[in-house]
Scaffold this motif. Structure first.
Motif, PDB file in Angstrom:
ATOM      1  N   GLY A  53      -0.242   3.729  -4.873  1.00  0.00           N
ATOM      2  CA  GLY A  53       0.049   4.278  -6.200  1.00  0.00           C
ATOM      3  C   GLY A  53       0.848   3.315  -7.060  1.00  0.00           C
ATOM      4  O   GLY A  53       0.660   2.093  -6.991  1.00  0.00           O
ATOM      5  N   PHE A  54       1.770   3.848  -7.852  1.00  0.00           N
ATOM      6  CA  PHE A  54       2.512   3.035  -8.825  1.00  0.00           C
ATOM      7  C   PHE A  54       3.213   1.835  -8.182  1.00  0.00           C
ATOM      8  O   PHE A  54       3.187   0.737  -8.720  1.00  0.00           O
ATOM      9  CB  PHE A  54       3.565   3.894  -9.536  1.00  0.00           C
ATOM     10  N   GLY A  55       3.874   2.079  -7.023  1.00  0.00           N
ATOM     11  CA  GLY A  55       4.603   0.990  -6.371  1.00  0.00           C
ATOM     12  C   GLY A  55       3.668  -0.141  -5.997  1.00  0.00           C
ATOM     13  O   GLY A  55       3.980  -1.327  -6.175  1.00  0.00           O
ATOM     14  N   THR A  56       2.503   0.236  -5.496  1.00  0.00           N
ATOM     15  CA  THR A  56       1.508  -0.758  -5.085  1.00  0.00           C
ATOM     16  C   THR A  56       0.958  -1.499  -6.306  1.00  0.00           C
ATOM     17  O   THR A  56       0.803  -2.721  -6.289  1.00  0.00           O
ATOM     18  CB  THR A  56       0.367  -0.047  -4.322  1.00  0.00           C
ATOM     19  N   GLU A  96       3.427  -4.088  -7.493  1.00  0.00           N
ATOM     20  CA  GLU A  96       3.447  -5.302  -6.668  1.00  0.00           C
ATOM     21  C   GLU A  96       2.191  -6.142  -6.907  1.00  0.00           C
ATOM     22  O   GLU A  96       2.265  -7.372  -7.028  1.00  0.00           O
ATOM     23  CB  GLU A  96       3.593  -4.905  -5.189  1.00  0.00           C
ATOM     24  N   ALA A 123       3.091   4.539   0.254  1.00  0.00           N
ATOM     25  CA  ALA A 123       4.112   5.049   1.165  1.00  0.00           C
ATOM     26  C   ALA A 123       3.694   6.416   1.710  1.00  0.00           C
ATOM     27  O   ALA A 123       4.347   6.952   2.600  1.00  0.00           O
ATOM     28  CB  ALA A 123       5.437   5.170   0.419  1.00  0.00           C
ATOM     29  N   GLY A 165       7.134  -3.409   2.719  1.00  0.00           N
ATOM     30  CA  GLY A 165       8.311  -2.763   2.143  1.00  0.00           C
ATOM     31  C   GLY A 165       9.113  -1.981   3.173  1.00  0.00           C
ATOM     32  O   GLY A 165      10.122  -1.358   2.825  1.00  0.00           O
ATOM     33  N   ARG A 171      14.337  -7.847  -4.147  1.00  0.00           N
ATOM     34  CA  ARG A 171      13.376  -7.627  -3.059  1.00  0.00           C
ATOM     35  C   ARG A 171      12.008  -8.208  -3.407  1.00  0.00           C
ATOM     36  O   ARG A 171      11.347  -8.851  -2.588  1.00  0.00           O
ATOM     37  CB  ARG A 171      13.297  -6.120  -2.832  1.00  0.00           C
ATOM     38  N   GLY A 178       0.837  -1.194   0.000  1.00  0.00           N
ATOM     39  CA  GLY A 178       0.000   0.000   0.000  1.00  0.00           C
ATOM     40  C   GLY A 178       0.868   1.238   0.000  1.00  0.00           C
ATOM     41  O   GLY A 178       2.102   1.161   0.119  1.00  0.00           O
TER      42      GLY A 178
HETATM   43  C1  LIG Z   1       7.223   8.856   0.565  1.00  0.00           C
HETATM   44  C2  LIG Z   1       7.945   7.878  -0.284  1.00  0.00           C
HETATM   45  C3  LIG Z   1       7.740   7.951  -1.765  1.00  0.00           C
HETATM   46  C4  LIG Z   1       8.734   6.933   0.303  1.00  0.00           C
HETATM   47  C5  LIG Z   1       9.362   5.839  -0.407  1.00  0.00           C
HETATM   48  N1  LIG Z   1       9.757   4.793   0.472  1.00  0.00           N
HETATM   49  C6  LIG Z   1       9.510   3.507   0.257  1.00  0.00           C
HETATM   50  N2  LIG Z   1      10.060   2.634   1.117  1.00  0.00           N
HETATM   51  C7  LIG Z   1       9.809   1.308   0.968  1.00  0.00           C
HETATM   52  N3  LIG Z   1       9.018   0.795   0.007  1.00  0.00           N
HETATM   53  C8  LIG Z   1       8.468   1.636  -0.869  1.00  0.00           C
HETATM   54  C9  LIG Z   1       8.690   3.023  -0.798  1.00  0.00           C
HETATM   55  N4  LIG Z   1       8.025   3.600  -1.816  1.00  0.00           N
HETATM   56  C10 LIG Z   1       7.388   2.601  -2.486  1.00  0.00           C
HETATM   57  N5  LIG Z   1       7.631   1.414  -1.918  1.00  0.00           N
HETATM   58  C11 LIG Z   1       7.067   0.099  -2.345  1.00  0.00           C
HETATM   59  O1  LIG Z   1       5.970   0.348  -3.206  1.00  0.00           O
HETATM   60  C12 LIG Z   1       4.732   0.283  -2.501  1.00  0.00           C
HETATM   61  C13 LIG Z   1       4.202   1.691  -2.295  1.00  0.00           C
HETATM   62  O2  LIG Z   1       4.342   2.467  -3.445  1.00  0.00           O
HETATM   63  P1  LIG Z   1       3.289   3.615  -3.757  1.00  0.00           P
HETATM   64  O3  LIG Z   1       3.422   4.620  -2.642  1.00  0.00           O
HETATM   65  O4  LIG Z   1       1.945   2.959  -3.774  1.00  0.00           O
HETATM   66  O5  LIG Z   1       3.689   4.144  -5.085  1.00  0.00           O
HETATM   67  C14 LIG Z   1       5.009  -0.344  -1.160  1.00  0.00           C
HETATM   68  O6  LIG Z   1       4.200  -1.516  -0.958  1.00  0.00           O
HETATM   69  C15 LIG Z   1       6.501  -0.646  -1.147  1.00  0.00           C
HETATM   70  O7  LIG Z   1       6.801  -2.010  -1.245  1.00  0.00           O
END
Ligand SMILES: CC(C)=CCNc1ncnc2c1ncn2[C@@H]1O[C@H](COP(=O)(O)O)[C@@H](O)[C@H]1O
Length: 288
Positions: free
Chosen positions: A174-177, A180, A79, A108, A157, A77
């Motif tokens: 967002g994109f990171g989620t 995954e 960050a 993460g 990872r 979810g």
């Molecule tokens: C405020 C910020 C961008 C901090 C970044 N710090 C982070 N630290 C660890 N895992 C992360 C981070 N950013 C993205 N991720 C990974 O991508 C997902 C979140 O990305 P997003 O914010 O949805 O797109 C998380 O489940 C995690 O596995």
């Protein structure tokens, strides 16, 4: 014995899996270069072969750190979710619920939803794992991670998220989620992993995506209707946990049944071979 730099008479020069001929044959051997005195040239430190060693070490360290965590679920979810947002409370409840159901929680390791899930897990007395990623803007682990492993490479990872989890629970992000979530779905869809539960929490956020998948993707034949069955959408954190637990139990039972069937088939084949062996003649005492 190393097979690095073995001359192959009339055929070239072998260096592990690489065969070199003509102008490619080096004038020094790998051992000579290794044992040569210190050099001012440090380019090798930044080259791909050395990078491969670092990648390898991430897998070795990751496997070593996580091999004994037991049953676990990965929670993904945003960050950026602040601790006073209702989604954060959902994440805490998911983390706590997973621990109460006997699972370790993997995230993460960062802020937002990750911190919420780790907080719930840690406060419930369970194993709270964070798989961090080196980013240009250093964030550090959230304070609720009790077992932390930091990675340089996203792909190493991501392997850990899948390898050590029995299911994924995905909260708004967002994109990171998305990355995954869709990686998990692709692995299941292509049978690279045994099907495991993927649960989205928060219909207000996720319904639009599911509608688009149904309307645009299925209509144009980009995915099959059955692919959508891989995803379960819920609003209640307890329901998310219950789904993972139930589906996980079903999948484990199916896997165990398949293993039993395979063992029975093997035993039967062995028995039939044994019967045929008896017809051919008695075995000698040594079994030879
Ligand atoms: C405020 C910020 C961008 C901090 C970044 N710090 C982070 N630290 C660890 N895992 C992360 C981070 N950013 C993205 N991720 C990974 O991508 C997902 C979140 O990305 P997003 O914010 O949805 O797109 C998380 O489940 C995690 O596995």
């Amino acid at each position: 014995m190393s097979d690095d730099g073995v001359p192959v008479p009339g055929n070239g020069y072998r260096k592990g899996p690489v065969l070199l001929r003509r102008g490619q044959v080096p004038t020094t051997t790998t051992d000579q270069r290794l044992l040569a005195g210190p050099s001012k040239d440090t380019d090798w430190l930044h080259g791909d072969p050395w990078r491969v060693m670092r990648i390898q070490s991430e897998f070795v360290e990751g496997f070593g750190a996580l091999a004994e965590i037991g049953k676990a679920v990965s929670v993904f979810g945003s960050a950026r979710t602040s601790p006073d947002h209702p989604d954060y409370a959902l994440a805490v409840a998911v983390g706590r619920g997973l621990v109460e159901a006997g699972y370790a929680v993997i995230t993460g390791g960062g802020p937002g939803i990750m911190a919420g899930a780790n907080q719930g897990a840690s406060q419930a007395g369970g194993l709270s794992v964070g798989l961090g990623i080196e980013l240009p803007f250093e964030q550090g682990f959230n304070p609720w991670v009790d077992l932390a492993v930091n990675f340089r490479y996203f792909f190493a990872r991501k392997t850990m998220f899948v390898k050590y989890a029995e299911g994924f629970i995905v909260l708004p992000g967002g994109f990171g989620t998305f990355d995954e979530l869709f990686e998990a779905l692709t692995l299941v869809q292509t049978h690279k992993v045994t099907e495991f539960p993927v649960v989205l929490v928060g219909s207000e956020y996720w319904q639009g995506l599911l509608d688009w998948l149904r309307q645009a993707c299925i209509q144009r034949g980009m995915i099959s209707p059955a692919d959508l069955d891989l995803i379960t959408l819920v609003d209640d954190p307890d329901e998310a946990v219950a789904h993972v637990v139930e589906r996980g139990a079903q999948l484990r039972a199916a896997e165990e049944a398949a293993v039993r069937e395979a063992a029975a088939a093997e035993a039967q084949a062995a028995a039939e071979t044994g019967t045929r062996g008896t017809v051919r003649g008695p075995r000698t005492p040594s079994g030879a």
